[in-house]
Each structure stands twice: as structure tokens, then as C-alpha cells.
Design a protein around this motif. Structure first.
Motif, PDB file in Angstrom:
ATOM      1  N   ASP A 101       0.129   0.340  -4.195  1.00  0.00           N
ATOM      2  CA  ASP A 101      -1.338   0.055  -4.537  1.00  0.00           C
ATOM      3  C   ASP A 101      -1.651  -0.979  -3.760  1.00  0.00           C
ATOM      4  O   ASP A 101      -1.083  -1.507  -2.669  1.00  0.00           O
ATOM      5  N   VAL A 151      -4.334  12.593  -1.140  1.00  0.00           N
ATOM      6  CA  VAL A 151      -3.977  11.074  -1.684  1.00  0.00           C
ATOM      7  C   VAL A 151      -5.208  10.590  -2.520  1.00  0.00           C
ATOM      8  O   VAL A 151      -6.082  10.560  -1.949  1.00  0.00           O
ATOM      9  N   ALA A 170       0.730  -1.259  -0.056  1.00  0.00           N
ATOM     10  CA  ALA A 170      -0.139  -0.052   0.138  1.00  0.00           C
ATOM     11  C   ALA A 170       1.010   1.349   0.027  1.00  0.00           C
ATOM     12  O   ALA A 170       0.676   2.114  -0.545  1.00  0.00           O
ATOM     13  N   ARG A 176      -6.777   7.342  -5.054  1.00  0.00           N
ATOM     14  CA  ARG A 176      -6.597   6.020  -5.595  1.00  0.00           C
ATOM     15  C   ARG A 176      -7.149   5.991  -7.000  1.00  0.00           C
ATOM     16  O   ARG A 176      -8.485   6.209  -7.079  1.00  0.00           O
ATOM     17  N   TYR A 223       3.778   8.409  -7.103  1.00  0.00           N
ATOM     18  CA  TYR A 223       3.041   6.823  -7.042  1.00  0.00           C
ATOM     19  C   TYR A 223       3.658   6.544  -5.506  1.00  0.00           C
ATOM     20  O   TYR A 223       4.616   6.524  -5.302  1.00  0.00           O
ATOM     21  N   PHE A 240      -5.859   9.082   4.477  1.00  0.00           N
ATOM     22  CA  PHE A 240      -5.538   7.955   4.011  1.00  0.00           C
ATOM     23  C   PHE A 240      -5.233   6.716   4.809  1.00  0.00           C
ATOM     24  O   PHE A 240      -5.853   5.546   4.764  1.00  0.00           O
ATOM     25  N   TYR A 286      -7.245   3.198   5.495  1.00  0.00           N
ATOM     26  CA  TYR A 286      -6.665   2.072   5.334  1.00  0.00           C
ATOM     27  C   TYR A 286      -6.668   1.079   6.590  1.00  0.00           C
ATOM     28  O   TYR A 286      -7.096  -0.033   6.531  1.00  0.00           O
ATOM     29  N   ASP A 300     -10.399   9.312  -2.855  1.00  0.00           N
ATOM     30  CA  ASP A 300      -9.953  10.825  -2.598  1.00  0.00           C
ATOM     31  C   ASP A 300      -9.953  10.957  -1.210  1.00  0.00           C
ATOM     32  O   ASP A 300     -10.729  11.139  -0.195  1.00  0.00           O
ATOM     33  N   TYR A 309      -2.291   4.027  -5.600  1.00  0.00           N
ATOM     34  CA  TYR A 309      -2.269   5.267  -4.608  1.00  0.00           C
ATOM     35  C   TYR A 309      -1.203   6.185  -5.101  1.00  0.00           C
ATOM     36  O   TYR A 309       0.007   6.134  -5.376  1.00  0.00           O
TER      37      TYR A 309
END
Length: 165
Positions: free
Chosen positions: A117, A133, A83, A135, A114, A155, A159, A148, A124
């Protein structure tokens, strides 16, 4: 049955039944634990300050302070290295690939970096101009992002919530 035969029978029985159990308890339970379906993820590496400077220099951005802190090791346990990448070279390479229009996609703005992900090709990215941040759906900036987040901390919190489900 003689005493020696009995002793040998007990030793063979022990070897056949107890040794495999001890093997799985002591060997597979610790040293071999990272090889199965329920593997414990390896600890992310820590990016050093020199690598952070390299990312910023090669990409021509100033990374947000909270993102830098995570790269330098202030990473919550639930935030894995997929991630949020923990390899400066990968961060630079993936960012440049998308900036140059990878896979026929529109080129990313120079402020996008970047960051990782979910192994689903939906990266992300952090916008170094405002700290958002995003996606992105398969890395495509021409369609609305899948998510967003106003800040890197938002973020991380989102997560965490997903990982706790």
C-alpha cells in the motif's frame, strides 16, 4: 601574546568550529543519513523461493511470474517495500485478514493477494486469476477500485511515473 597561547587559541578554535563541520560532513553525511527527513530508504529485502512457495501454499494461489520475479529481487530501485511488501509473513497475514473481512469489510476473494500500500490503508492487491493489480479504497471490494492495472508490469510502470513526478 605568547606563541603557546596563540597555538592553544588556534587548537581551541579548530575544535569549536571545524570539528562540528567535519562531524556533519563525514558522520551524519553517511552513517547517520537514514535518520532525517530526507532519509534514503533502506533497500528492500529479497524474498527467497522458499518464502514464495510458502505464500502460495498458505494462500492457495499461484502468483503471477512477474510479481514473483520482483519478490525474488528483480525490483526496480523506485519500487519500495511499502508499495510492494518484501516480507512473506506480512503478505500472508494481511491477505488473510482481508479475506476474513477485516474492519467489517466484505471478504476478499481467495484469488486476491495483498502486495502493499502507500501507508494510507488503500492496499494494492494482485488478482492471481487474471494478473490484474487493483488499488482498493480502504480495502473495500464493494466499491470501484481507486486504480486498476491490467498487469503487474503496468502497475510498476504507473508507479514509476508517480515517483518521478
Amino acid at each position: 601574546m605568547s606563541p603557546i597561547s596563540s597555538f592553544l587559541l588556534v587548537v581551541v578554535g579548530f575544535l569549536l568550529f571545524a570539528v562540528p563541520i567535519f562531524y556533519f560532513i563525514f558522520f551524519k553525511g553517511s552513517a547517520g543519513a537514514n535518520k532525517g527527513v530526507n532519509a534514503i530508504p533502506e533497500s528492500p529485502r529479497i524474498v527467497d523461493l522458499e518464502q514464495v512457495r510458502k505464500i502460495q501454499a498458505e494462500l492457495g494461489v499461484t502468483l503471477p511470474p512477474r510479481y514473483i520475479a520482483v519478490l525474488l529481487g528483480d525490483r526496480p530501485d523506485f519500487l519500495d517495500s511499502t508499495a510492494v511488501l518484501d516480507d512473506a509473513r506480512q503478505i500472508i497475514d494481511f491477505t488473510l485478514k482481508y479475506r476474513y473481512g477485516a474492519y467489517g469489510l466484505p471478504s476478499w476473494p481467495n484469488s486476491y493477494v495483498y502486495i502493499g500500500d502507500e501507508a494510507d490503508a488503500c492496499p494494492y492487491v494482485i488478482d492471481c486469476e487474471n494478473g490484474n493489480v487493483l488499488r482498493l479504497d480502504k480495502g473495500n471490494i464493494s466499491i470501484n477500485p481507486l486504480a486498476d492495472f491490467e498487469t503487474f508490469d503496468n502497475f510498476v510502470e504507473a508507479y514509476r511515473e508517480v515517483m518521478e513526478e
